[in-house]
Write an enzyme that holds these catalytic residues in place. Structure first.
Site, PDB file in Angstrom:
ATOM      1  N   ASP A  33       0.815  -1.225   0.000  1.00  0.00           N
ATOM      2  CA  ASP A  33       0.000   0.000   0.000  1.00  0.00           C
ATOM      3  C   ASP A  33       0.848   1.274   0.000  1.00  0.00           C
ATOM      4  O   ASP A  33       0.318   2.382   0.086  1.00  0.00           O
ATOM      5  CB  ASP A  33      -0.947   0.007   1.210  1.00  0.00           C
ATOM      6  N   GLY A  34       2.152   1.122  -0.077  1.00  0.00           N
ATOM      7  CA  GLY A  34       3.024   2.296  -0.156  1.00  0.00           C
ATOM      8  C   GLY A  34       3.638   2.692   1.176  1.00  0.00           C
ATOM      9  O   GLY A  34       4.549   3.524   1.214  1.00  0.00           O
ATOM     10  N   GLU A  35       3.153   2.121   2.270  1.00  0.00           N
ATOM     11  CA  GLU A  35       3.745   2.466   3.572  1.00  0.00           C
ATOM     12  C   GLU A  35       5.196   1.999   3.623  1.00  0.00           C
ATOM     13  O   GLU A  35       5.561   0.978   3.043  1.00  0.00           O
ATOM     14  CB  GLU A  35       2.928   1.826   4.711  1.00  0.00           C
ATOM     15  N   ARG A  89      11.515  25.864   8.686  1.00  0.00           N
ATOM     16  CA  ARG A  89      11.273  27.292   8.391  1.00  0.00           C
ATOM     17  C   ARG A  89       9.893  27.750   8.837  1.00  0.00           C
ATOM     18  O   ARG A  89       9.655  28.939   8.981  1.00  0.00           O
ATOM     19  CB  ARG A  89      11.489  27.556   6.887  1.00  0.00           C
ATOM     20  N   HIS A 122      17.162  26.793  10.221  1.00  0.00           N
ATOM     21  CA  HIS A 122      16.888  28.169   9.791  1.00  0.00           C
ATOM     22  C   HIS A 122      17.013  29.141  10.963  1.00  0.00           C
ATOM     23  O   HIS A 122      17.584  30.225  10.826  1.00  0.00           O
ATOM     24  CB  HIS A 122      15.500  28.239   9.165  1.00  0.00           C
ATOM     25  N   LYS A 184      16.342  42.028   1.880  1.00  0.00           N
ATOM     26  CA  LYS A 184      15.480  41.165   1.052  1.00  0.00           C
ATOM     27  C   LYS A 184      14.018  41.409   1.367  1.00  0.00           C
ATOM     28  O   LYS A 184      13.631  41.488   2.528  1.00  0.00           O
ATOM     29  CB  LYS A 184      15.835  39.697   1.318  1.00  0.00           C
ATOM     30  N   ARG A 186      10.444  39.524   0.488  1.00  0.00           N
ATOM     31  CA  ARG A 186       9.845  38.353  -0.147  1.00  0.00           C
ATOM     32  C   ARG A 186       8.386  38.660  -0.465  1.00  0.00           C
ATOM     33  O   ARG A 186       7.606  38.986   0.426  1.00  0.00           O
ATOM     34  CB  ARG A 186       9.955  37.138   0.791  1.00  0.00           C
TER      35      ARG A 186
HETATM   36  C1  R5P Z   1      15.385  32.539   4.225  1.00  0.00           C
HETATM   37  O1  R5P Z   1      15.379  33.332   5.119  1.00  0.00           O
HETATM   38  C2  R5P Z   1      16.461  31.537   4.022  1.00  0.00           C
HETATM   39  O2  R5P Z   1      17.628  31.885   4.688  1.00  0.00           O
HETATM   40  C3  R5P Z   1      16.779  31.368   2.558  1.00  0.00           C
HETATM   41  O3  R5P Z   1      17.254  32.598   2.029  1.00  0.00           O
HETATM   42  C4  R5P Z   1      15.573  30.976   1.787  1.00  0.00           C
HETATM   43  O4  R5P Z   1      14.892  29.939   2.430  1.00  0.00           O
HETATM   44  C5  R5P Z   1      15.954  30.545   0.391  1.00  0.00           C
HETATM   45  O5  R5P Z   1      14.788  30.169  -0.278  1.00  0.00           O
HETATM   46  P1  R5P Z   1      14.679  30.272  -1.855  1.00  0.00           P
HETATM   47  O6  R5P Z   1      15.826  29.526  -2.446  1.00  0.00           O
HETATM   48  O7  R5P Z   1      13.357  29.625  -2.135  1.00  0.00           O
HETATM   49  O8  R5P Z   1      14.687  31.718  -2.222  1.00  0.00           O
END
Ligand code: R5P
Length: 283
Positions: A33-35, A89, A122, A184, A186
């Site tokens: 079953d994939g387990e 993260r 992280h 940065k 995001r």
């Molecule tokens: C974010 O704070 C981490 O330090 C990395 O910069 C981030 O997770 C990199 O993710 P991606 O390659 O998707 O930009």
């Protein structure tokens, strides 16, 4: 004894050699079953060191199984090495209704082990989510080994402020260089903007370092920005070369010839090993 997860077999073997401990045979299989199914070779070792990067949901399950198999095999002490900890993260609920995934994962792992070591999570505070003692090892200390010895007036750049300590560690391990960082923003999982490196980079060798390359968005944007300043060579280095989806292509299109990573994730890019650091933490 060293018990390897299926995604960490090279690192586990290197760790066994560093520690001069037996590397036990492990069978990884699947039920119809994939387990997942694992079986470890019987042993009389008192201590089991289970090594498994949780690179996928399946790898999480496998790590829990290996911890349990080690106990069943008679190990009195189980130490779990998580070279790359997935879900780390999501270390807080960023929006209402979200889980603290890192905590949920850490709690599950905690039930089957006496001690945890993880490499360059992280945020180091993720260690607090484990119940047994948990330690973060700075895998970036090994990245300098992957760099050429002849860097010209090196600039070590962090793609965001959170990675400055990584850049400083690489600079110190390399033995020189100037550290700067991008600011940065995001916009989404794959859309980032980076600005603000003020160093004059003309004719200099540049190393961009981060804990992880996931989608490659952060690194490819950083490389594109740095290229406008006519540096000599650009090197891209990270501890965890996750390189999800089309990350490698994205980086190639940005002009990145090669990515330098460690063996927390096993890929062709993983040219340096964190085994000496893990072994030192265990000795
Ligand atoms: C974010 O704070 C981490 O330090 C990395 O910069 C981030 O997770 C990199 O993710 P991606 O390659 O998707 O930009």
């Amino acid at each position: 004894m060293i018990v390897s997860g299926s995604a960490s077999q090279s690192l586990a073997a290197r760790l066994a050699a560093e520690l001069n401990e037996p590397l036990v045979s492990v069978d990884y299989d699947r039920f119809p079953d994939g387990e997942r199914y694992v079986q470890i070779e019987p042993t009389d070792s008192d201590r089991a060191i289970v090594v498994g990067s949780t690179v996928s949901s399946g790898a999480h399950i496998e790590l829990l199984q290996l911890q349990d198999a080690a106990r069943e095999a008679g190990a009195e002490q189980v130490v779990t090495v998580i070279p790359y900890m997935g879900y780390a993260r999501q270390d807080k609920a960023f929006n209402p209704g979200e889980p603290v995934s890192a905590r949920a994962i850490a709690q599950a792992i905690s039930t089957g082990t006496d001690r945890i070591l993880t490499v360059s999570p992280h945020e180091e505070t993720v260690c607090e989510y484990f119940s047994p003692p948990a330690t973060a090892i700075a895998g970036e200390r090994r990245l300098a080994k992957a760099l050429p010895d002849d860097l010209i007036d090196p600039a070590i750049i962090a793609p965001d402020e959170g990675a400055v300590s990584i850049a400083e560690t690489v600079r110190d391990a390399y033995g020189g260089g100037t550290v700067d960082f991008f600011r940065k923003v995001r916009h989404s999982g794959t859309d980032v903007d980076v600005t603000g490196v003020e160093l004059d980079l003309e004719e200099r060798d540049v190393v961009i370092v981060d804990d992880i390359i996931a989608t490659g968005s952060t690194m490819s944007e950083s490389v594109a920005q740095l290229n406008t300043q006519q540096p000599n060579r650009i090197f891209v280095a990270c501890v965890h070369a996750l390189l999800a989806r089309n990350a490698r292509t994205k980086l190639s299109r940005a002009g990145v010839a090669s990515v330098l990573g460690t063996d927390t994730i096993e890929r062709p890019e993983s040219t340096v090993s964190v085994a000496p650091l893990v072994a030192a933490a265990l000795s």
